[in-house]
Design an enzyme around this catalytic site. Sequence first.
Site, PDB file in Angstrom:
ATOM      1  N   ARG A  73       0.792  -1.224   0.000  1.00 45.66           N
ATOM      2  CA  ARG A  73       0.000   0.000   0.000  1.00 45.66           C
ATOM      3  C   ARG A  73       0.822   1.271   0.000  1.00 45.66           C
ATOM      4  O   ARG A  73       0.578   2.185  -0.762  1.00 45.66           O
ATOM      5  CB  ARG A  73      -0.885   0.077   1.253  1.00 45.66           C
ATOM      6  CG  ARG A  73      -2.291  -0.289   1.049  1.00 45.66           C
ATOM      7  CD  ARG A  73      -2.776  -0.908   2.326  1.00 45.66           C
ATOM      8  NE  ARG A  73      -1.864  -1.956   2.708  1.00 45.66           N
ATOM      9  CZ  ARG A  73      -1.948  -3.191   2.242  1.00 45.66           C
ATOM     10  NH1 ARG A  73      -2.891  -3.526   1.434  1.00 45.66           N
ATOM     11  NH2 ARG A  73      -1.078  -4.111   2.601  1.00 45.66           N
ATOM     12  N   THR A  74       1.798   1.328   0.888  1.00 47.71           N
ATOM     13  CA  THR A  74       2.503   2.596   1.044  1.00 47.71           C
ATOM     14  C   THR A  74       3.231   2.940  -0.248  1.00 47.71           C
ATOM     15  O   THR A  74       3.121   4.051  -0.768  1.00 47.71           O
ATOM     16  CB  THR A  74       3.473   2.525   2.244  1.00 47.71           C
ATOM     17  OG1 THR A  74       2.720   2.123   3.384  1.00 47.71           O
ATOM     18  CG2 THR A  74       4.114   3.858   2.524  1.00 47.71           C
ATOM     19  N   ARG A 127      11.393   3.606   3.300  1.00 46.26           N
ATOM     20  CA  ARG A 127      11.040   2.668   4.383  1.00 46.26           C
ATOM     21  C   ARG A 127      12.292   1.870   4.715  1.00 46.26           C
ATOM     22  O   ARG A 127      12.982   1.397   3.823  1.00 46.26           O
ATOM     23  CB  ARG A 127       9.923   1.732   3.933  1.00 46.26           C
ATOM     24  CG  ARG A 127       9.693   0.602   4.925  1.00 46.26           C
ATOM     25  CD  ARG A 127       8.452  -0.185   4.615  1.00 46.26           C
ATOM     26  NE  ARG A 127       7.248   0.571   4.898  1.00 46.26           N
ATOM     27  CZ  ARG A 127       6.021   0.070   4.800  1.00 46.26           C
ATOM     28  NH1 ARG A 127       5.840  -1.175   4.451  1.00 46.26           N
ATOM     29  NH2 ARG A 127       4.968   0.823   5.071  1.00 46.26           N
TER      30      ARG A 127
HETATM   31  C1  NCD Z   1       1.776  -1.118   8.108  1.00 45.16           C
HETATM   32  C2  NCD Z   1       3.273  -0.993   8.267  1.00 45.16           C
HETATM   33  O1  NCD Z   1       4.033  -1.218   7.318  1.00 45.16           O
HETATM   34  O2  NCD Z   1       3.672  -0.637   9.363  1.00 45.16           O
HETATM   35  N1  NCD Z   1       1.380  -1.280   6.773  1.00 45.16           N
HETATM   36  C3  NCD Z   1       1.139  -0.171   6.010  1.00 45.16           C
HETATM   37  O3  NCD Z   1       2.016   0.591   5.716  1.00 45.16           O
HETATM   38  N2  NCD Z   1      -0.127   0.068   5.645  1.00 45.16           N
HETATM   39  C4  NCD Z   1       1.167  -2.110   9.003  1.00 45.16           C
HETATM   40  C5  NCD Z   1       1.681  -3.515   8.996  1.00 45.16           C
HETATM   41  O4  NCD Z   1       2.616  -3.877   8.278  1.00 45.16           O
HETATM   42  O5  NCD Z   1       1.121  -4.303   9.753  1.00 45.16           O
END
Ligand code: NCD
Length: 317
Positions: free
Chosen positions: A54-55, A104
């Site tokens: 998603r991100t 990330r």
């Molecule tokens: C989250 C994350 O990466 O912290 N996911 C996201 O970015 N929507 C939550 C997760 O991985 O559980």
Amino acid sequence: MLKGRSLVEPGDFSIDELEALFRLAEQIEEDGAYLRESCRGRLLATLFFEPSTRTRLSFEAAMLRLGGSCLGFADPGSSSASKGESLADTVRVAACYADAIVMRNPKEGAALLASRYATVPVINAGDGGHHHPTQTLTDLLTIKRLRGGGGRTLGETVAGLSLGFCGDLKFGRTVHSLAKALARYTGLRIVFISPPELRVPEYISRGVLAAAGVEYQETGSLETVIGGLDVLYMTRVQKERFFNEEDYIRLKDSYILTAEKMEAARQDLIVLHPLPRVNEIALELDADPRAAYFKQARYGMYVRMALLASILGVVSC
Ligand code: NCD
């Protein structure tokens, strides 16, 4: 003004700046056509040293919908990090090519370090178990859109709300970021629901919430508190951050939200989840109008469009 600014944690933007960003995201949701070409010729570098669906996709979708382009990697094995390059060098180089960096990284503090070395804005897309500020923007916009209405600000919306966080509150960075962001508002109540081993860290509960005078409660039982909640934020048990597999196996099924458990919940509850979901929300719940997690994913793209347009300076926010 957000032009040229980095976003490492939610507190980097003032409450007024956040309200302006949410207003812009709402305008984009209504009709974003006027920004379609606004980032033409701009480049966004997406440096993902950890998995993401998603991100990364929502940042790419946001940039493409603004007319800009993206470059980057989704697998650190394909970057020079695998040859031993330092993070500082990787971001310095990415800043030579791109107008902004989304990163990330599994290490807490990596985004702060990157923002110190990069000559372009750095957006933290998650640093270990620490923060995930753009998920927080997504969560706050979703709460404002679904619980606000009538042009109410986020601050007006959350006053009087009871917000429950359930699952892995120890390792879940989205929980840490959102709780910290909520602590800047007044009149709300937070209920942390987790097994004792996965309790929210004290630096959040006592260090942030108690210090800000936010009322909070910790419990192990979802059933006893669900009826009093306005927002229920479910989370996945963060397998990749456990030190041993036995603990993960023992704790992974601690909470499973089912249609039966939802019978005790209010009709206007909203159920959020940053996703990915594993098994903590039963599939049968997807058809329940209170399940808001897919809408939430969509709001994530609007708020990232608003963020990129603002930090790249194509709108003044
Ligand atoms: C989250 C994350 O990466 O912290 N996911 C996201 O970015 N929507 C939550 C997760 O991985 O559980």
